[in-house]
Design a protein around this motif. Sequence first.
Motif, mmCIF file in Angstrom:
data_model
loop_
_atom_site.group_PDB
_atom_site.id
_atom_site.type_symbol
_atom_site.label_atom_id
_atom_site.label_comp_id
_atom_site.label_asym_id
_atom_site.label_seq_id
_atom_site.Cartn_x
_atom_site.Cartn_y
_atom_site.Cartn_z
ATOM 1 N N TRP A 181 -4.983 5.752 0.963
ATOM 2 C CA TRP A 181 -4.241 4.547 0.614
ATOM 3 C C TRP A 181 -4.427 4.271 -0.874
ATOM 4 O O TRP A 181 -5.550 4.317 -1.381
ATOM 5 C CB TRP A 181 -4.741 3.346 1.407
ATOM 6 N N LEU A 182 -3.328 3.955 -1.546
ATOM 7 C CA LEU A 182 -3.374 3.628 -2.967
ATOM 8 C C LEU A 182 -2.715 2.275 -3.216
ATOM 9 O O LEU A 182 -1.772 1.888 -2.524
ATOM 10 C CB LEU A 182 -2.672 4.698 -3.801
ATOM 11 N N ALA A 183 -3.236 1.569 -4.215
ATOM 12 C CA ALA A 183 -2.710 0.258 -4.575
ATOM 13 C C ALA A 183 -1.551 0.422 -5.552
ATOM 14 O O ALA A 183 -1.711 1.047 -6.604
ATOM 15 C CB ALA A 183 -3.803 -0.604 -5.194
ATOM 16 N N PRO A 184 -0.386 -0.132 -5.250
ATOM 17 C CA PRO A 184 0.733 -0.047 -6.191
ATOM 18 C C PRO A 184 0.530 -0.991 -7.370
ATOM 19 O O PRO A 184 -0.195 -1.981 -7.278
ATOM 20 C CB PRO A 184 1.931 -0.477 -5.350
ATOM 21 N N HIS A 185 1.200 -0.674 -8.468
ATOM 22 C CA HIS A 185 1.139 -1.560 -9.633
ATOM 23 C C HIS A 185 1.768 -2.914 -9.330
ATOM 24 O O HIS A 185 1.261 -3.963 -9.738
ATOM 25 C CB HIS A 185 1.856 -0.923 -10.824
ATOM 26 N N ASP A 186 2.911 -2.875 -8.613
ATOM 27 C CA ASP A 186 3.663 -4.099 -8.336
ATOM 28 C C ASP A 186 3.812 -4.264 -6.829
ATOM 29 O O ASP A 186 4.466 -3.441 -6.174
ATOM 30 C CB ASP A 186 5.047 -4.031 -8.991
ATOM 31 N N PRO A 187 3.225 -5.302 -6.247
ATOM 32 C CA PRO A 187 3.353 -5.516 -4.803
ATOM 33 C C PRO A 187 4.767 -5.961 -4.426
ATOM 34 O O PRO A 187 5.565 -6.355 -5.276
ATOM 35 C CB PRO A 187 2.335 -6.624 -4.523
ATOM 36 N N GLY A 188 5.060 -5.887 -3.134
ATOM 37 C CA GLY A 188 6.355 -6.324 -2.639
ATOM 38 C C GLY A 188 7.396 -5.225 -2.680
ATOM 39 O O GLY A 188 7.093 -4.044 -2.850
ATOM 40 N N GLY A 189 8.656 -5.628 -2.501
ATOM 41 C CA GLY A 189 9.753 -4.668 -2.485
ATOM 42 C C GLY A 189 10.074 -4.193 -1.081
ATOM 43 O O GLY A 189 9.579 -4.729 -0.080
ATOM 44 N N ASP A 190 10.910 -3.158 -1.001
ATOM 45 C CA ASP A 190 11.353 -2.619 0.279
ATOM 46 C C ASP A 190 10.551 -1.375 0.642
ATOM 47 O O ASP A 190 10.274 -0.531 -0.222
ATOM 48 C CB ASP A 190 12.838 -2.250 0.222
ATOM 49 N N PRO A 191 10.190 -1.215 1.919
ATOM 50 C CA PRO A 191 9.475 -0.015 2.347
ATOM 51 C C PRO A 191 10.296 1.252 2.082
ATOM 52 O O PRO A 191 11.531 1.214 2.054
ATOM 53 C CB PRO A 191 9.276 -0.232 3.853
ATOM 54 N N THR A 214 0.842 -1.198 0.000
ATOM 55 C CA THR A 214 0.000 0.000 0.000
ATOM 56 C C THR A 214 0.874 1.245 0.000
ATOM 57 O O THR A 214 1.882 1.302 0.700
ATOM 58 C CB THR A 214 -0.915 0.038 1.245
ATOM 59 N N GLU A 215 0.477 2.236 -0.793
ATOM 60 C CA GLU A 215 1.072 3.566 -0.739
ATOM 61 C C GLU A 215 0.191 4.424 0.160
ATOM 62 O O GLU A 215 -0.989 4.647 -0.148
ATOM 63 C CB GLU A 215 1.161 4.175 -2.138
#
Length: 218
Positions: free
Chosen positions: A118-128, A63-64
């Motif tokens: 809150w916004l949904a990212p295109h690609d989940p995962g990664g580092d905060p 989540t953004e």
Amino acid sequence: MDVHRADERYPGGDPAAGITSRHAFSFGPHYDPDNLRFGALLACNEERLAPGAGFDEHPHSHTEIVTWVVAGELTHRDSTGHETVVRAGDVQRLSAAGGVRHVERNDAAVPLTFVQMWLAPHDPGGDPAYEIVRGIADSTPYAVPEAGAMLHVRRLVPGERTAVPDGAYVYVHVVRGEVDLDGERLGPGDAARVTAAEALEVVAVTRAEVLVWEMAGR
């Protein structure tokens, strides 16, 4: 254009603990399958915290999280080591990515009001990741490329006009004051969801502050 009034928001929070929340989208116990998101936007929460109140450490992921303080000061701490005080006019963004924990409190002696989106990212995962922009200027866009979104902040005087961005999805949230949007009068806490926005204007009826999300198609 679909208008949602402030008094139609779902109530939440814990008033006994000094937390009052109003949710624009399906949230927690207020599950509404017809109101889960608009474009990339998953939540637009109006939060009010009494002095000393707050949200204890809790997790987020994929989540953004963009926060806009209306009045007061928000203390933010997260599991990646950031600790900041967010004030009116600042834009704060926490990219939860693969997972992060944070605390949000009102450590000041006056009430705190903020809007959290809150916004949904295109690609989940990664580092905060974490970012804060202090005192963002009027009309300065703030990009959230991970979600294909752009936030426009407008502070208007009575009679002033501002163009609504053309776009697949546009979300207009009135923070304070009153405005007209395509014949609809919007006041504090009201919002309009516009699909395939084109050639629209916001006209200030009173001094006003407006948040406008411009979002690409999903």
